[in-house]
Design an enzyme around this catalytic site. Structure first.
Site, PDB file in Angstrom:
ATOM      1  N   HIS A 107       0.819  -1.213   0.000  1.00 58.16           N
ATOM      2  CA  HIS A 107       0.000   0.000   0.000  1.00 58.16           C
ATOM      3  C   HIS A 107       0.850   1.259   0.000  1.00 58.16           C
ATOM      4  O   HIS A 107       0.793   2.070   0.928  1.00 58.16           O
ATOM      5  CB  HIS A 107      -0.972  -0.012   1.181  1.00 58.16           C
ATOM      6  CG  HIS A 107      -2.082  -1.004   1.004  1.00 58.16           C
ATOM      7  ND1 HIS A 107      -2.111  -2.215   1.663  1.00 58.16           N
ATOM      8  CD2 HIS A 107      -3.176  -0.986   0.210  1.00 58.16           C
ATOM      9  CE1 HIS A 107      -3.200  -2.892   1.297  1.00 58.16           C
ATOM     10  NE2 HIS A 107      -3.859  -2.178   0.416  1.00 58.16           N
ATOM     11  N   THR A 110       2.547   3.452  -5.482  1.00 57.01           N
ATOM     12  CA  THR A 110       2.485   2.705  -6.735  1.00 57.01           C
ATOM     13  C   THR A 110       1.144   1.966  -6.851  1.00 57.01           C
ATOM     14  O   THR A 110       0.578   1.875  -7.947  1.00 57.01           O
ATOM     15  CB  THR A 110       3.670   1.727  -6.850  1.00 57.01           C
ATOM     16  OG1 THR A 110       4.875   2.463  -6.620  1.00 57.01           O
ATOM     17  CG2 THR A 110       3.728   1.091  -8.230  1.00 57.01           C
ATOM     18  N   HIS A 111       0.647   1.456  -5.732  1.00 59.74           N
ATOM     19  CA  HIS A 111      -0.690   0.850  -5.754  1.00 59.74           C
ATOM     20  C   HIS A 111      -1.734   1.908  -6.139  1.00 59.74           C
ATOM     21  O   HIS A 111      -2.626   1.643  -6.958  1.00 59.74           O
ATOM     22  CB  HIS A 111      -1.021   0.218  -4.399  1.00 59.74           C
ATOM     23  CG  HIS A 111      -2.474  -0.129  -4.235  1.00 59.74           C
ATOM     24  ND1 HIS A 111      -3.103  -1.082  -5.023  1.00 59.74           N
ATOM     25  CD2 HIS A 111      -3.432   0.375  -3.412  1.00 59.74           C
ATOM     26  CE1 HIS A 111      -4.389  -1.151  -4.670  1.00 59.74           C
ATOM     27  NE2 HIS A 111      -4.611  -0.285  -3.710  1.00 59.74           N
TER      28      HIS A 111
END
Ligand SMILES: *[C@@H]1O[C@H](CO)[C@@H](O)[C@H](O)[C@H]1NC(C)=O
Ligand SMILES: *[C@@H]1O[C@H](CO)[C@@H](O)[C@H](O)[C@H]1NC(C)=O
Ligand SMILES: *[C@@H]1O[C@H](CO)[C@@H](O)[C@H](O)[C@H]1NC(C)=O
EC number: 3.1.4.53
Length: 376
Positions: A107, A110-111
């Site tokens: 988390h 990039t997520h």
């Protein structure tokens, strides 16, 4: 968020400090035109489902959300819609990205960039596009960007068991999702420099705010089956009953406010967990990242004598292929069947079935890791 908000989680505070340092070292794009050519070239691929977000993460020195956000928000005309400058948008994206924890193995920003990417992809599908209006699109892109902001890398159950400040604040219900939504607005309006809503009139702001909060809260997995069932019963089944020749009848049906709400919820839910529908290499990397984050939680639960909420995610015993198979069987297959029936996503369904076979094959080899052992 005040320093030390996540008391007892020193890793996060340290991680955030070190991420602030690397931020100042990286030149910040002045406008989309000033993005370095190698990054601009990567972003040219953004409309493809197979877009490689991990390459963008590396090329941008861990700031994929800012760059992808600039590209996607511009392509959807978000600045024109909100009547805000590109400088304000850029400053907002940087603020939001810096509020993700780089120390989380899954988390992190990039997520968020990945979910933004999937959301933009879905919004361009004909069925989705013709169901929603521009306010829905803008709300969906903003919701995707902020939907996990300040995620501590621990699950709701952990926070409740640990008696964290957030769990107390939100009465143990939708703790993280409530925090992401609330913090997103606090961060946005705190400073006029990054307030993308500063020129939006009161009514439009209220509508946008409501839609964004609703979508962020829809990512809470305890209500997963409720959301999917509502979508199937209220959208897919009635749509199938309207004749295909009656495209106006179908569109009028989809465009009702209640149905648009269900479509937006389903869209962000699918974008949020689309990892098993990505090309194999991306799917494998995401599986490694989420497993590592869950392993770290289990480690901490054991250290602190807290209940172990996901005993399957013990780094000493876990079969990653089995955990992926269960996740796909339980949450993914039915939801993506329904979303595909609506939005028509043959490419995603192809990847899903390939990836499923990959995990099944590893499991049959009794392999517990992300990849098969190298041949002897
Ligand atoms: C856009 O915002 C500017 C302030 O930055 C304001 O002067 C202008 O009237 C706004 N335009 C619209 C169409 O709301
Ligand atoms: C996200 O976490 C991974 C480790 O799983 C790390 O390699 C990557 O740099 C992180 N990305 C960001 C933007 O913090
Ligand atoms: C938590 O519960 C208390 C007591 O029922 C209530 O007054 C408060 O508004 C609740 N807070 C939230 C964030 O739901």
């Amino acid at each position: 968020v005040p320093a030390g908000f996540w008391c007892g989680q020193k890793v996060d505070n340290q991680g955030r400090q070190s991420s602030n340092m690397s931020q100042s070292q990286l030149a910040i794009p002045v406008t989309l035109n000033d993005v370095p050519p190698s990054i601009a070239e990567m972003l040219d691929d953004e409309e493809r489902w197979e877009f490689n977000i991990l390459e963008l993460e590396a090329a941008t020195h861990k700031r994929p959300l800012t760059y992808l956000g600039l590209k996607i928000f511009t392509s959807f005309g978000v600045c024109e819609f909100l009547n805000c400058s590109e400088a304000t948008l850029r400053s907002w994206l940087q603020l939001i990205e810096a509020s993700y924890h780089s120390s989380n193995s899954y988390h992190n920003s990039t997520h968020a960039a990945d979910v933004l990417h999937a959301t933009a992809y879905f919004l361009r599908k004909e069925r989705v596009k013709s169901s929603l209006d521009q306010l829905d699109e803008v709300a969906a892109l903003i919701a995707a960007t902020v939907h996990d902001v300040d995620h501590p890398g621990r699950t709701n159950s952990f926070l409740c068991n640990a008696g964290s400040e957030l769990a107390i604040l939100y009465n143990d219900t939708a703790v993280l999702e409530s925090h992401h939504a609330a913090l997103a607005f606090q961060l946005t309006v705190r400073d006029s420099k990054s307030n993308i809503f500063k020129n939006t009139d009161r009514n439009q702001f209220r509508t946008l705010r409501q839609a964004i909060i609703d979508m962020v809260l829809a990512t809470e997995m305890t209500r997963h089956f409720e959301h999917v069932n509502k979508f199937v019963n209220s959208i897919n089944k009635p749509m199938a009953a309207i004749e295909d020749s009656d495209s106006e009848g179908q569109a009028n049906f989809r465009n009702s406010p209640e149905n648009r709400l269900l479509i937006k919820r389903m869209m962000i839910k699918c974008a949020d967990v689309a990892n098993p529908c990505r090309p194999l290499e991306l799917c494998i990397e995401w599986a490694g990242r989420i497993s590592e984050e869950y392993f770290a939680q289990t480690d901490e639960e054991k250290r602190q004598g807290l209940p172990v909420v996901m005993p399957v995610f013990d780094r000493n015993t876990c079969s990653v292929p089995k955990s992926q198979i269960s996740f796909i069987d339980y949450f993914i297959t039915d939801m993506f069947d329904a979303w595909d029936a609506f939005a028509s996503l043959p490419g995603l369904m192809e990847h899903l079935s390939e990836n499923y076979k990959y995990w099944k094959n590893l499991d049959e080899m009794k392999c517990k890791s992300l990849r098969p052992p190298p041949p002897p």
